[in-house]
Scaffold this motif. Structure first.
Motif, mmCIF file in Angstrom:
data_model
loop_
_atom_site.group_PDB
_atom_site.id
_atom_site.type_symbol
_atom_site.label_atom_id
_atom_site.label_comp_id
_atom_site.label_asym_id
_atom_site.label_seq_id
_atom_site.Cartn_x
_atom_site.Cartn_y
_atom_site.Cartn_z
ATOM 1 N N TYR A 18 -0.737 96.693 37.814
ATOM 2 C CA TYR A 18 -0.654 95.426 37.087
ATOM 3 C C TYR A 18 0.672 95.313 36.334
ATOM 4 C CZ TYR A 18 -5.521 95.052 38.354
ATOM 5 O OH TYR A 18 -6.683 94.976 39.080
ATOM 6 N N ASP A 19 1.183 96.440 35.845
ATOM 7 C CA ASP A 19 2.507 96.438 35.207
ATOM 8 C C ASP A 19 3.566 95.993 36.217
ATOM 9 O OD1 ASP A 19 1.393 97.334 32.846
ATOM 10 O OD2 ASP A 19 1.942 99.443 33.180
ATOM 11 N N ARG A 21 3.146 94.060 38.862
ATOM 12 C CA ARG A 21 2.988 92.627 39.127
ATOM 13 C C ARG A 21 3.539 91.791 37.975
ATOM 14 N NH1 ARG A 21 -3.282 92.561 41.419
ATOM 15 N NH2 ARG A 21 -3.013 94.240 42.948
ATOM 16 N N GLN A 22 3.209 92.183 36.753
ATOM 17 C CA GLN A 22 3.696 91.428 35.594
ATOM 18 C C GLN A 22 5.219 91.476 35.510
ATOM 19 O OE1 GLN A 22 1.510 93.093 32.290
ATOM 20 N NE2 GLN A 22 -0.460 92.579 33.217
ATOM 21 N N LYS A 23 5.807 92.628 35.848
ATOM 22 C CA LYS A 23 7.269 92.755 35.842
ATOM 23 C C LYS A 23 7.892 91.797 36.857
ATOM 24 C CE LYS A 23 10.914 96.285 36.300
ATOM 25 N NZ LYS A 23 11.584 95.801 37.519
ATOM 26 N N LEU A 48 -2.967 89.186 37.959
ATOM 27 C CA LEU A 48 -2.165 89.764 36.879
ATOM 28 C C LEU A 48 -2.954 90.628 35.905
ATOM 29 C CD1 LEU A 48 0.102 86.699 36.068
ATOM 30 C CD2 LEU A 48 0.831 88.861 37.087
ATOM 31 N N THR A 49 -4.281 90.437 35.864
ATOM 32 C CA THR A 49 -5.068 91.142 34.840
ATOM 33 C C THR A 49 -6.201 92.002 35.397
ATOM 34 O OG1 THR A 49 -6.806 89.461 34.495
ATOM 35 C CG2 THR A 49 -4.701 89.109 33.375
ATOM 36 N N LEU A 66 2.579 84.744 28.971
ATOM 37 C CA LEU A 66 3.607 85.753 29.216
ATOM 38 C C LEU A 66 4.900 85.310 28.558
ATOM 39 C CD1 LEU A 66 2.998 86.518 33.009
ATOM 40 C CD2 LEU A 66 2.170 87.811 31.035
ATOM 41 N N PRO A 72 1.505 90.758 27.158
ATOM 42 C CA PRO A 72 0.743 89.624 27.693
ATOM 43 C C PRO A 72 -0.464 89.355 26.797
ATOM 44 C CG PRO A 72 1.279 91.183 29.437
ATOM 45 C CD PRO A 72 1.651 91.849 28.150
ATOM 46 N N ILE A 90 -5.562 93.837 30.013
ATOM 47 C CA ILE A 90 -4.873 93.219 28.877
ATOM 48 C C ILE A 90 -5.426 93.749 27.556
ATOM 49 C CG2 ILE A 90 -4.281 91.036 27.769
ATOM 50 C CD1 ILE A 90 -3.044 91.465 30.553
#
Length: 385
Positions: A18-19, A21-23, A48-49, A66, A72, A90
């Motif tokens: 997930y890190d 994807r968020q990046k 994302l979560t 974000l 997040p 999260i």
């Protein structure tokens, strides 16, 4: 309440996934020159979560906010907060009691992160956000610069990572088991409902889960999205199933057609659908616009003088969820999205016949460096029982 105290909860993938994807989303935000992004589409939130909000945000949005340099932040209903904490990655979660409160709370978070007068992206072309929600937030933050940023997560999510492709292959193994069982079980007199029970039991025996949006026999193939009923198939009638195994929230669906005996109209429709599907798959390559794939399919229909036989797009990006909904990359006329390796698409070709039958087939593919890989091992040729 600690999530570890609740059995059968947690996220399907490691936190590092997930890190990652968020990046990627934050990098896309930088390219779009966004100061903040408000994510509201269900599949995007799950991507994302890890949390699938379908049973929580049906009444009011669950925005994930974000902002570069900030953790997040999930804005959710108080009723669902424990579930969100138990099933998402999260840590920063704030909650509201009643629907009108989510606007003020979301505005407060944006103010806290200094975005009240900056460029903020919203998913205006996806499910999960109503025009009234956007208007209410604009009223709370009159200096906020709202922009449509649906593509930020849409395009990031479309390109699958290795872990995603692995679970999609596992999901397709479940799909293939269901298709093989469907073909073996097709016989005169069996009802759609009886077939559905057989498929569900077979998948359950194998330890899997699956979805089945379409199962129709005979004249009921004149219904779009026909769901199982107490209706039997008879000799010289068609059958259509659309189903997908599910693994870690990812569904891998295909459509397969069959005929018990002979049925000339649907046999001809299926033959044309196969040709259309194969032309579309042959057009898939990295660097090709999504609309070009749709155009390759329609050229086949045009050549046969059957353009009106199609009433749908050629395909759509997948994962997580079935993901045929608004907010995903679509293989449709004029689409300008550029195909990239590791994108996945479900490509259902359902054609309309002269007497109203709807029939065809599909494939679920991965875009590769050399073209397309079909995930299913069951042929899309018409099955004759």
């Amino acid at each position: 309440m600690a999530s570890s105290a609740i059995p059968q909860t947690g996220v399907p993938f490691p936190k590092s996934e997930y890190d990652r994807r968020q990046k990627k989303v934050l990098e896309a935000m930088a390219r779009a020159k966004l100061d903040a992004l408000v994510v509201t589409a269900n599949a995007h939130l799950q991507y994302l979560t890890g949390y699938d909000p379908q049973w929580g945000n049906y009444f009011a949005p669950f925005p994930l906010i974000l902002v570069p340099g900030q953790a997040p932040t999930f804005v959710v209903r108080l009723y669902d907060e424990i579930a969100v904490r138990a099933n998402s990655c999260i840590d920063e979660i704030v909650s509201y009691m009643h629907r009108p409160e989510f606007v003020k709370l979301t505005a407060d978070v944006l103010r806290q992160y200094g975005a009240q007068a900056k460029k903020v992206g919203f998913e205006l072309d996806a499910w999960g956000l109503a025009p009234a929600d956007v208007s209410a937030l604009q009223a709370q933050l009159p200096d906020m610069k709202i922009t449509d940023a649906t593509d930020v997560v849409r395009l990031t999510k479309a390109v699958k990572g290795d872990l995603e492709l692995e679970v999609m292959r596992q999901a397709m193994a479940i799909t293939d088991l269901a298709i093989e069982t469907f073909q073996r079980s097709l016989r005169d007199g069996i009802t759609e409902a009886e077939m559905a029970v057989i498929l569900n039991e077979k998948v359950k025996e194998a330890g899997g889960k699956f979805l089945m949006p379409v199962l129709a026999f005979g004249e009921r193939n004149k219904l779009p999205h026909g769901v199982p009923a107490q209706h039997p198939i008879r000799n010289n009638e068609p059958a259509l199933v659309e189903c997908g195994g599910v693994k870690s929230g990812y569904a891998a669906g295909v459509c397969r057609g069959a005929v018990l005996g002979r049925h000339p109209e649907t046999e001809a429709l299926h033959s044309l659908a196969e040709e259309v599907l194969e032309a579309a798959i042959a057009a898939i390559k990295p660097g090709v616009p999504a609309g070009a794939v749709d155009a390759a399919a329609r050229k086949v229909l045009e050549r046969h003088g059957r353009l009106k036989a199609s009433r749908a797009r050629v395909g759509y990006s997948t994962g997580p969820q079935w993901s045929g909904h608004r907010g995903n990359v679509s293989l449709e006329p004029g689409a300008t999205y550029i195909l990239e390796p590791s994108m996945t698409f479900h490509m259902p070709i359902h054609l309309w016949g002269d007497t109203g039958y709807i029939f065809g087939c599909s494939e679920h593919i991965v875009v590769t460096e050399g073209g397309a890989e079909m995930l299913s091992r069951t042929p899309h040729k018409l099955y004759r029982a």
